[in-house]
Scaffold this motif. Structure first.
Motif, mmCIF file in Angstrom:
data_model
loop_
_atom_site.group_PDB
_atom_site.id
_atom_site.type_symbol
_atom_site.label_atom_id
_atom_site.label_comp_id
_atom_site.label_asym_id
_atom_site.label_seq_id
_atom_site.Cartn_x
_atom_site.Cartn_y
_atom_site.Cartn_z
ATOM 1 N N GLU A 168 -27.930 -34.778 -5.777
ATOM 2 C CA GLU A 168 -29.189 -35.151 -5.586
ATOM 3 C C GLU A 168 -29.243 -36.783 -5.600
ATOM 4 O O GLU A 168 -30.281 -37.337 -4.900
ATOM 5 C CB GLU A 168 -30.267 -34.592 -6.714
ATOM 6 C CG GLU A 168 -30.440 -33.248 -6.716
ATOM 7 C CD GLU A 168 -30.937 -32.789 -7.896
ATOM 8 O OE1 GLU A 168 -31.680 -33.592 -8.839
ATOM 9 O OE2 GLU A 168 -31.252 -31.525 -8.109
ATOM 10 N N ASN A 169 -28.381 -37.416 -5.894
ATOM 11 C CA ASN A 169 -28.325 -39.010 -5.888
ATOM 12 C C ASN A 169 -26.897 -39.454 -5.280
ATOM 13 O O ASN A 169 -25.824 -39.086 -6.185
ATOM 14 C CB ASN A 169 -28.384 -39.849 -7.490
ATOM 15 C CG ASN A 169 -30.116 -39.169 -7.780
ATOM 16 O OD1 ASN A 169 -31.023 -39.677 -7.384
ATOM 17 N ND2 ASN A 169 -30.037 -38.404 -8.838
ATOM 18 N N VAL A 170 -26.820 -40.195 -4.392
ATOM 19 C CA VAL A 170 -25.728 -40.816 -3.806
ATOM 20 C C VAL A 170 -25.716 -42.203 -3.545
ATOM 21 O O VAL A 170 -26.932 -42.527 -3.038
ATOM 22 C CB VAL A 170 -25.510 -40.018 -2.526
ATOM 23 C CG1 VAL A 170 -24.247 -40.708 -1.838
ATOM 24 C CG2 VAL A 170 -25.163 -38.359 -2.803
ATOM 25 N N ILE A 171 -24.994 -43.012 -3.974
ATOM 26 C CA ILE A 171 -25.070 -44.385 -3.711
ATOM 27 C C ILE A 171 -23.935 -44.640 -2.724
ATOM 28 O O ILE A 171 -22.734 -44.375 -2.706
ATOM 29 C CB ILE A 171 -24.406 -45.315 -4.933
ATOM 30 C CG1 ILE A 171 -25.265 -44.812 -6.189
ATOM 31 C CG2 ILE A 171 -24.523 -46.746 -4.754
ATOM 32 C CD1 ILE A 171 -24.820 -45.275 -7.486
ATOM 33 N N ALA A 172 -24.520 -45.012 -1.421
ATOM 34 C CA ALA A 172 -23.603 -45.441 -0.161
ATOM 35 C C ALA A 172 -23.697 -46.672 -0.200
ATOM 36 O O ALA A 172 -24.561 -47.427 0.643
ATOM 37 C CB ALA A 172 -24.263 -44.536 0.868
ATOM 38 N N LYS A 173 -22.541 -47.569 -0.527
ATOM 39 C CA LYS A 173 -22.534 -48.881 -0.211
ATOM 40 C C LYS A 173 -20.831 -49.389 -0.363
ATOM 41 O O LYS A 173 -20.168 -48.767 -0.764
ATOM 42 C CB LYS A 173 -23.478 -49.777 -0.931
ATOM 43 C CG LYS A 173 -23.234 -49.676 -2.681
ATOM 44 C CD LYS A 173 -24.403 -50.418 -3.218
ATOM 45 C CE LYS A 173 -24.032 -50.353 -4.919
ATOM 46 N NZ LYS A 173 -24.983 -50.959 -5.537
ATOM 47 N N LYS A 174 -20.748 -50.521 0.479
ATOM 48 C CA LYS A 174 -19.351 -50.984 0.503
ATOM 49 C C LYS A 174 -19.079 -51.840 -0.787
ATOM 50 O O LYS A 174 -19.858 -52.649 -1.186
ATOM 51 C CB LYS A 174 -19.288 -51.767 1.682
ATOM 52 C CG LYS A 174 -17.863 -52.387 1.916
ATOM 53 C CD LYS A 174 -17.913 -53.471 3.050
ATOM 54 C CE LYS A 174 -16.519 -54.138 3.260
ATOM 55 N NZ LYS A 174 -16.386 -55.329 4.269
ATOM 56 N N GLY A 175 -17.985 -51.586 -1.422
ATOM 57 C CA GLY A 175 -17.349 -52.407 -2.555
ATOM 58 C C GLY A 175 -16.164 -53.223 -2.041
ATOM 59 O O GLY A 175 -16.305 -53.453 -0.885
ATOM 60 N N PRO A 176 -15.631 -53.905 -2.889
ATOM 61 C CA PRO A 176 -15.680 -53.745 -4.334
ATOM 62 C C PRO A 176 -16.830 -54.527 -5.143
ATOM 63 O O PRO A 176 -17.554 -55.456 -4.356
ATOM 64 C CB PRO A 176 -14.496 -54.401 -4.908
ATOM 65 C CG PRO A 176 -14.001 -55.509 -3.853
ATOM 66 C CD PRO A 176 -14.624 -54.891 -2.423
ATOM 67 N N PHE A 177 -17.303 -53.961 -6.057
ATOM 68 C CA PHE A 177 -18.387 -54.386 -6.725
ATOM 69 C C PHE A 177 -18.225 -55.445 -7.975
ATOM 70 O O PHE A 177 -16.994 -55.150 -8.610
ATOM 71 C CB PHE A 177 -19.058 -53.228 -7.426
ATOM 72 C CG PHE A 177 -19.225 -52.075 -5.957
ATOM 73 C CD1 PHE A 177 -20.595 -52.209 -5.376
ATOM 74 C CD2 PHE A 177 -18.420 -50.902 -5.998
ATOM 75 C CE1 PHE A 177 -20.816 -51.632 -4.385
ATOM 76 C CE2 PHE A 177 -18.800 -50.066 -4.861
ATOM 77 C CZ PHE A 177 -19.914 -50.252 -4.093
ATOM 78 N N SER A 178 -19.107 -56.122 -8.163
ATOM 79 C CA SER A 178 -18.941 -57.141 -9.331
ATOM 80 C C SER A 178 -19.122 -56.268 -10.523
ATOM 81 O O SER A 178 -19.841 -55.277 -10.784
ATOM 82 C CB SER A 178 -20.109 -58.048 -8.959
ATOM 83 O OG SER A 178 -21.473 -57.839 -9.239
ATOM 84 N N GLY A 200 -6.469 -51.152 -8.690
ATOM 85 C CA GLY A 200 -6.137 -52.625 -8.845
ATOM 86 C C GLY A 200 -7.237 -53.707 -8.649
ATOM 87 O O GLY A 200 -8.532 -53.364 -8.568
ATOM 88 N N SER A 201 -6.844 -54.821 -8.539
ATOM 89 C CA SER A 201 -7.916 -55.900 -8.484
ATOM 90 C C SER A 201 -8.580 -55.899 -7.093
ATOM 91 O O SER A 201 -9.627 -56.287 -7.035
ATOM 92 C CB SER A 201 -7.342 -57.244 -8.754
ATOM 93 O OG SER A 201 -5.975 -57.611 -7.791
ATOM 94 N N ALA A 202 -7.844 -55.426 -6.199
ATOM 95 C CA ALA A 202 -8.463 -55.558 -4.736
ATOM 96 C C ALA A 202 -9.323 -54.331 -4.742
ATOM 97 O O ALA A 202 -10.498 -54.386 -3.958
ATOM 98 C CB ALA A 202 -7.222 -55.376 -3.624
ATOM 99 N N GLY A 203 -9.188 -53.392 -5.597
ATOM 100 C CA GLY A 203 -10.175 -52.354 -5.539
ATOM 101 C C GLY A 203 -11.403 -52.528 -6.540
ATOM 102 O O GLY A 203 -12.355 -51.529 -6.821
ATOM 103 N N GLY A 204 -11.438 -53.715 -7.222
ATOM 104 C CA GLY A 204 -12.454 -53.951 -8.239
ATOM 105 C C GLY A 204 -12.331 -53.264 -9.578
ATOM 106 O O GLY A 204 -13.262 -52.978 -10.278
ATOM 107 N N PHE A 205 -11.129 -52.807 -9.767
ATOM 108 C CA PHE A 205 -10.798 -51.808 -11.033
ATOM 109 C C PHE A 205 -11.185 -52.792 -12.431
ATOM 110 O O PHE A 205 -12.149 -52.137 -13.121
ATOM 111 C CB PHE A 205 -9.560 -51.605 -11.376
ATOM 112 C CG PHE A 205 -9.175 -50.626 -12.458
ATOM 113 C CD1 PHE A 205 -9.454 -49.301 -12.722
ATOM 114 C CD2 PHE A 205 -8.492 -51.324 -13.671
ATOM 115 C CE1 PHE A 205 -9.314 -48.759 -13.782
ATOM 116 C CE2 PHE A 205 -8.408 -50.526 -14.678
ATOM 117 C CZ PHE A 205 -8.806 -49.245 -14.644
ATOM 118 N N GLY A 206 -10.914 -53.994 -12.501
ATOM 119 C CA GLY A 206 -11.116 -54.857 -13.664
ATOM 120 C C GLY A 206 -12.636 -54.937 -13.974
ATOM 121 O O GLY A 206 -13.217 -54.675 -14.912
ATOM 122 N N GLU A 207 -13.428 -55.065 -12.903
ATOM 123 C CA GLU A 207 -14.855 -55.269 -13.165
ATOM 124 C C GLU A 207 -15.497 -53.958 -13.130
ATOM 125 O O GLU A 207 -16.560 -53.780 -14.007
ATOM 126 C CB GLU A 207 -15.408 -55.662 -11.236
ATOM 127 C CG GLU A 207 -15.388 -56.891 -11.099
ATOM 128 C CD GLU A 207 -13.860 -57.400 -10.487
ATOM 129 O OE1 GLU A 207 -13.436 -58.277 -10.241
ATOM 130 O OE2 GLU A 207 -13.008 -56.090 -10.506
#
Length: 400
Positions: A168-178, A200-207
């Motif tokens: 029912e709810n889908v978030i469609a947007k490009k990462g990585p995210f802050s 990893g850091s390139a995929g925004g895991f830490g955030e």
């Protein structure tokens, strides 16, 4: 040297930009049209999912000599196909590995199925940040349509898949995210869990880990497949730079006694090449519709075998090297392609880029031989250098 980067990740895009900036001949291969769009309109993009045989065809057709596998750490099937294709075509393969990261208080699972089993005994909404490829594994949860909020790339096929599965709810947007963007999504959908990959850091895991900690959300992490053989992006960039600076043609001095040399062409350029080859112990075959006076004399003396005919690929079978020296550009290209298919060294008189070896200028004495080659673009420079080397050899022989 032509480089092919299997991309689809931040590192892949950055490596292609590095190659463009440093004048390295590189192309990128991405699985989807959306992946191509993310490369910001670069002309050197090949899109479409490819199996092992298709990768082999691509490597051979485009003559790539180095492959950088910068695909996602979880795209193990792609990595397997690329590695096998490189092994079968004798193309150098490099695997780029992301730095691993861990998060305190996170629960780790070997795959999404195991995470789904864990979630089946829980309540609360789930932000699923693993992409659309395996999101259906969470459809086993009760009321998954409301509980699970997939966050996916804004690609048509991914959005359509989530709609088809009934989310029912889908978030469609490009990462990585802050951190702030992750917090906003978790709060907006009142999430109790965040499911992600260790990207990893390139995929925004830490955030993502930091946002989960700040919001009190339980972080569930899908472990990445174990990989041992790989290097960092910085190390890949060093290798790419070394490949660019390395000389592409090695001055090979080999025992060629009795080996076959084929020259296609009967004019002035071909005659010069044949006269040089005649100073060595080649068995020389010349293929042409007509022959110069010098070639005719060499044939009469039995020094060369002259075949007055149209060129056919069979004419170069078993040859050690081939020289294409006709006045026909298309024919020279055809000869070079035939030599390449048969793994034969080829010198293409009117196109340096198509050569697998450059025909040298020769400087020699009775016991010494020197070969001088250039980039294939400045014949005058090579001629001048060869003359100076001849003078040096003469002075050496004379004891001066």
């Amino acid at each position: 040297m032509k480089v092919l980067i299997f991309a689809g990740t931040t590192e892949g895009r950055e490596l292609l930009e590095f190659c463009e900036k440093n004048g390295i001949d590189a192309s990128a291969c991405v699985a989807t049209q959306y992946g191509k769009e993310l490369m910001e309109g670069n002309e050197h993009i090949i899109s479409g999912r490819k199996d092992e045989e298709e990768i082999i065809s691509l490597l051979q057709t485009e003559d790539f000599r180095l492959v950088v596998d910068a695909t996602h750490p979880y795209a193990s099937a792609v990595t397997r196909n690329v590695r096998k294709a490189c092994a079968r075509t004798n193309v150098r393969y490099i695997r780029l590995l992301r730095d691993a990261e861990t998060a305190e208080d996170a629960v780790y699972f070997r795959d999404i199925r195991q995470a789904a089993e864990y979630l089946s005994g829980t309540e609360g909404n789930i932000l699923c940040a693993i992409g659309a490829k395996e999101v259906e594994q969470l459809c086993v949860l009760a009321e998954y349509q409301k509980r699970v909020i997939p966050r996916i790339l804004p690609a048509g096929e991914s959005i359509e898949k989530c709609r088809r599965l009934g989310f029912e709810n889908v978030i469609a947007k490009k990462g990585p995210f802050s951190v702030e963007e992750n917090e906003a999504d978790l709060k907006r959908y009142r999430c109790s869990y965040l499911v992600t990959k260790e990207s990893g850091s390139a995929g925004g895991f830490g955030e993502k880990a930091e946002a989960a900690k700040k919001t009190g959300v339980r972080l569930l992490v899908i472990e990445r497949p174990a990989e041992k053989n790989g290097i960092s992006k910085k190390e890949v960039e060093t290798i790419l730079t070394e490949c660019k600076e390395a000389k592409g043609y090695f001055p090979l001095f080999a025992d060629i006694r009795g080996k076959k040399a084929v020259v296609v062409g009967g004019g002035e350029v071909a005659s010069r090449r044949v006269k040089t080859l005649c100073r060595f112990a080649f068995e020389i075959v010349v293929v042409s519709r007509s022959f110069s006076k010098e070639m005719t004399e060499l044939a009469k003396r039995g020094r060369i075998l002259a075949k007055q005919k149209e060129f056919e690929a069979e004419d170069i079978e078993g040859a050690f090297l081939v020289v294409a020296a006709t006045s026909d550009r298309e024919l020279n290209q055809k000869i070079g392609e035939a030599a390449k298919r048969q793994g034969i060294f080829a010198s293409i008189a009117d196109c340096a880029e198509e050569c697998s070896f450059y025909f040298p200028a020769i400087a020699e004495t009775e016991n010494l031989t020197a070969g001088i080659v250039g980039s294939g673009k400045n014949h005058g420079e090579v001629k001048e250098a060869a003359q100076k080397v001849r003078e040096c050899l003469y002075d050496y022989k004379s004891g001066q």
